[in-house]
Design an enzyme around this catalytic site. Structure first.
Site, PDB file in Angstrom:
ATOM      1  N   ASP A  67       0.810  -1.220   0.000  1.00  0.00           N
ATOM      2  CA  ASP A  67       0.000   0.000   0.000  1.00  0.00           C
ATOM      3  C   ASP A  67       0.840   1.265   0.000  1.00  0.00           C
ATOM      4  OD1 ASP A  67       0.938  -0.471   2.584  1.00  0.00           O
ATOM      5  OD2 ASP A  67      -1.014  -1.065   3.348  1.00  0.00           O
ATOM      6  N   ASN A 136      -7.283  -3.116  14.408  1.00  0.00           N
ATOM      7  CA  ASN A 136      -8.658  -3.446  14.035  1.00  0.00           C
ATOM      8  C   ASN A 136      -8.708  -4.654  13.100  1.00  0.00           C
ATOM      9  OD1 ASN A 136      -7.648  -2.447  11.676  1.00  0.00           O
ATOM     10  ND2 ASN A 136      -8.983  -0.670  11.552  1.00  0.00           N
ATOM     11  N   HIS A 138      -6.963  -5.021  10.282  1.00  0.00           N
ATOM     12  CA  HIS A 138      -6.742  -4.776   8.850  1.00  0.00           C
ATOM     13  C   HIS A 138      -5.466  -5.463   8.363  1.00  0.00           C
ATOM     14  CE1 HIS A 138      -4.518  -0.680   9.628  1.00  0.00           C
ATOM     15  NE2 HIS A 138      -3.633  -1.633   9.458  1.00  0.00           N
ATOM     16  N   GLU A 143      -9.530  -2.090   5.496  1.00  0.00           N
ATOM     17  CA  GLU A 143     -10.131  -1.792   6.795  1.00  0.00           C
ATOM     18  C   GLU A 143     -11.404  -2.619   7.007  1.00  0.00           C
ATOM     19  OE1 GLU A 143      -8.298  -0.260   8.679  1.00  0.00           O
ATOM     20  OE2 GLU A 143      -7.802   1.792   8.128  1.00  0.00           O
TER      21      GLU A 143
HETATM   22  C1  F6R Z   1       1.632  -1.624   6.081  1.00  0.00           C
HETATM   23  C2  F6R Z   1       0.312  -2.212   6.173  1.00  0.00           C
HETATM   24  C3  F6R Z   1      -0.450  -2.263   7.446  1.00  0.00           C
HETATM   25  C4  F6R Z   1       0.425  -2.491   8.672  1.00  0.00           C
HETATM   26  C5  F6R Z   1      -0.420  -2.431   9.946  1.00  0.00           C
HETATM   27  C6  F6R Z   1       0.414  -2.604  11.195  1.00  0.00           C
HETATM   28  O1  F6R Z   1       2.123  -1.706   4.757  1.00  0.00           O
HETATM   29  O2  F6R Z   1      -0.196  -2.647   5.186  1.00  0.00           O
HETATM   30  O3  F6R Z   1      -1.422  -3.269   7.372  1.00  0.00           O
HETATM   31  O4  F6R Z   1       1.046  -3.744   8.559  1.00  0.00           O
HETATM   32  O5  F6R Z   1      -1.073  -1.206  10.001  1.00  0.00           O
HETATM   33  O6  F6R Z   1       1.261  -1.515  11.335  1.00  0.00           O
HETATM   34  P1  F6R Z   1       2.427  -1.500  12.441  1.00  0.00           P
HETATM   35  O7  F6R Z   1       3.389  -2.563  12.021  1.00  0.00           O
HETATM   36  O8  F6R Z   1       3.026  -0.142  12.336  1.00  0.00           O
HETATM   37  O9  F6R Z   1       1.770  -1.792  13.730  1.00  0.00           O
END
Ligand code: F6R
Length: 251
Positions: A67, A136, A138, A143
């Site tokens: 992303d 959450n 994701h 989301e």
């Molecule tokens: C990042 C992504 C997100 C993160 C998630 C956890 O490319 O796609 O799904 O993996 O938000 O983020 P952290 O590792 O910062 O807790």
């Protein structure tokens, strides 16, 4: 699904790096799906160490990131383009033209999303996808929603995600509210998936992803249907799991 419970962040990072390293050794022209955020930083450090020690080579590797924020310049320090260059790509021998990150500045996001999907398909699909997980549930920036978003698409970020990610920005108002993300189908088509989680704030999402109902309300729950997925979770992230039982059931 296999769940590997480790003691801490360092062990999680080492295990994940070994799996990615093995993939590059077994198939030197592997297509890797990569994640950003805090979780995989240790894994990237370990991979850089292995590369510097001459154990692995990225010459033929192709990568696709999950992303990118919408409308953020590539050289903005918070962009995932900047993150990947500074934390990984600039330290290994991957070819710039073999790295792919959705262009959040594209004039036509729909076309960008379709082109991204096509590029992944043309590369032969993802051999190994690395995932983190949001509080959450994701994965990528998919989301919680009423339906699983299939392909690469524009996302409106959840308030929770904006709050969580504001730790990287000066103010919460600076966090982009939209992003472009691989879809659930894109991720599920990866041949292998490893999901990393560290910290107690991930414990509920991990529990629901493994034991909960499969629902777009907790996007990671869809991984229960993937034929080759490994969760690597540290003590805090696995605090709601019966680790002994899991080790017997899954290993
Ligand atoms: C990042 C992504 C997100 C993160 C998630 C956890 O490319 O796609 O799904 O993996 O938000 O983020 P952290 O590792 O910062 O807790």
């Amino acid at each position: 699904m296999r769940v590997i419970c480790v003691d801490n962040y360092e062990q999680m990072s080492q295990k994940a790096a070994r799996m990615v390293a093995s993939q590059t050794i077994l198939k030197p022209d592997s297509v890797l799906g990569l994640a950003t955020g805090s979780t995989p930083l240790g894994m990237y450090k370990e991979l850089i160490k292995s590369y510097e020690a001459g154990h692995i080579d990225f010459e033929e590797i192709i990568s696709f990131n999950l992303d990118e924020y919408y409308d953020l310049d590539k050289d903005n320090e918070q962009s995932y383009d900047y993150y990947m260059k500074t934390n990984f790509f600039n330290h290994i021998n991957i070819k710039n033209e073999n790295t792919n990150i959705p262009n959040g500045k594209a004039d036509d996001i729909l076309k960008e999303a379709m082109d991204y999907e096509r590029k992944i398909r043309d590369a032969g699909g993802l051999d190994l996808q690395v995932l983190g997980i949001g509080r959450n549930g994701h994965i990528g920036f998919n989301e919680p929603d009423l339906k699983f978003e299939a392909s690469t698409h524009m996302v409106r970020l959840d308030e929770q995600t904006i709050k969580d990610n504001s730790r990287f920005f000066d103010n919460v108002e600076d966090v982009p509210t939209k992003a472009i993300s691989m879809g659930v189908k894109t991720i599920m088509h990866a041949k292998k998936i490893i999901l990393l989680a560290s910290g107690k704030e991930k414990a509920d999402a991990i529990y629901e992803a493994i034991y909960g109902k499969i629902t777009p309300n907790l996007p990671a729950s869809v991984l229960q249907l993937h034929p080759d997925v490994v969760f690597i979770v540290d003590k805090e992230a696995s605090s709601r799991l019966d680790v002994d039982k899991i080790n017997k059931e899954f290993l």
